[in-house]
Write a protein that holds these residues in place. Structure first.
Motif, PDB file in Angstrom:
ATOM      1  N   PRO A 298       0.785  -1.238   0.000  1.00 22.85           N
ATOM      2  CA  PRO A 298       0.000   0.000   0.000  1.00 22.85           C
ATOM      3  C   PRO A 298       0.813   1.282   0.000  1.00 22.85           C
ATOM      4  O   PRO A 298       0.274   2.360   0.208  1.00 22.85           O
TER       5      PRO A 298
ATOM      6  N   TRP B 148       1.458   2.711   4.065  1.00 20.51           N
ATOM      7  CA  TRP B 148       0.045   3.000   3.788  1.00 20.51           C
ATOM      8  C   TRP B 148      -0.335   4.359   4.351  1.00 20.51           C
ATOM      9  O   TRP B 148      -0.942   5.181   3.660  1.00 20.51           O
TER      10      TRP B 148
ATOM     11  N   HIS C 156      -4.031   1.636  -1.996  1.00 23.20           N
ATOM     12  CA  HIS C 156      -4.150   2.328  -0.710  1.00 23.20           C
ATOM     13  C   HIS C 156      -5.490   1.997  -0.059  1.00 23.20           C
ATOM     14  O   HIS C 156      -5.745   2.406   1.067  1.00 23.20           O
TER      15      HIS C 156
END
Length: 169
Positions: free
Chosen positions: A32, A82, A62
């Motif tokens: 992510p 992330w 994401h």
């Protein structure tokens, strides 16, 4: 099995997290992090990709909530990258902290609600060092600490990795 694996940079947390899942079975590897035009970052990403088993697929996203709804086991590496991508997406580096925290925790709550079983989450342990000089460092540290706590509450185990050694908390 829901496990949060935390530790410092280059502690061995990704390798440990990967070892928790069967290399012969299908696994979705969620990457992510933000995309960067940076040779060092590209080398890190390539090293992670090259050691993944052939049965594993990669999802670069994401959107943790959607990524966590898939059927096979899932590994997310990592919550720190992330969070960086989310703050970038929200244009939140200069946003009021309370507003940014609320928005991030909404995303965390949605992701936790979507988590199935057999999820391994990797994150960076923060807050063991000095207080960052710059606002962005303090915002990131504080938010990631809160994100880590929320995911830890939703997991069966938390593993702390230091110098390649694992301590189950």
């Amino acid at each position: 099995m829901r496990v949060l694996v935390t530790g410092g940079v280059r502690s061995g947390k990704s390798r440990h997290a990967e070892s928790l899942l069967d290399a012969a079975l299908p696994v979705v590897y969620v990457a992510p992090g933000p995309t960067r035009d940076d040779d060092d970052w590209a080398a890190r990403v390539r090293a992670h990709q090259e050691r993944r088993p052939e049965a594993w697929t990669t999802a670069e996203t994401h959107d943790l909530a959607t990524a966590l709804t898939v059927e096979p086991p899932v590994i997310v590496d990592c919550l720190g990258t992330w969070l960086t991508a989310v703050i970038d997406d929200l244009e939140g580096w200069d946003a009021p902290v309370d507003e940014l925290t609320g928005r991030v925790l909404d995303l965390v709550g949605t992701a936790i609600a979507a988590m199935g079983h057999d999820v391994v989450l990797v994150t960076n342990e923060v807050g063991l060092g000095i207080v960052p000089e710059h606002r962005s460092g303090r915002v990131f540290r504080d938010l990631l600490g809160t994100v880590n706590q929320r995911f830890a509450e939703a997991c069966d185990e938390v593993h702390l990795v230091v110098a390649g050694r694992v301590l189950v908390l």
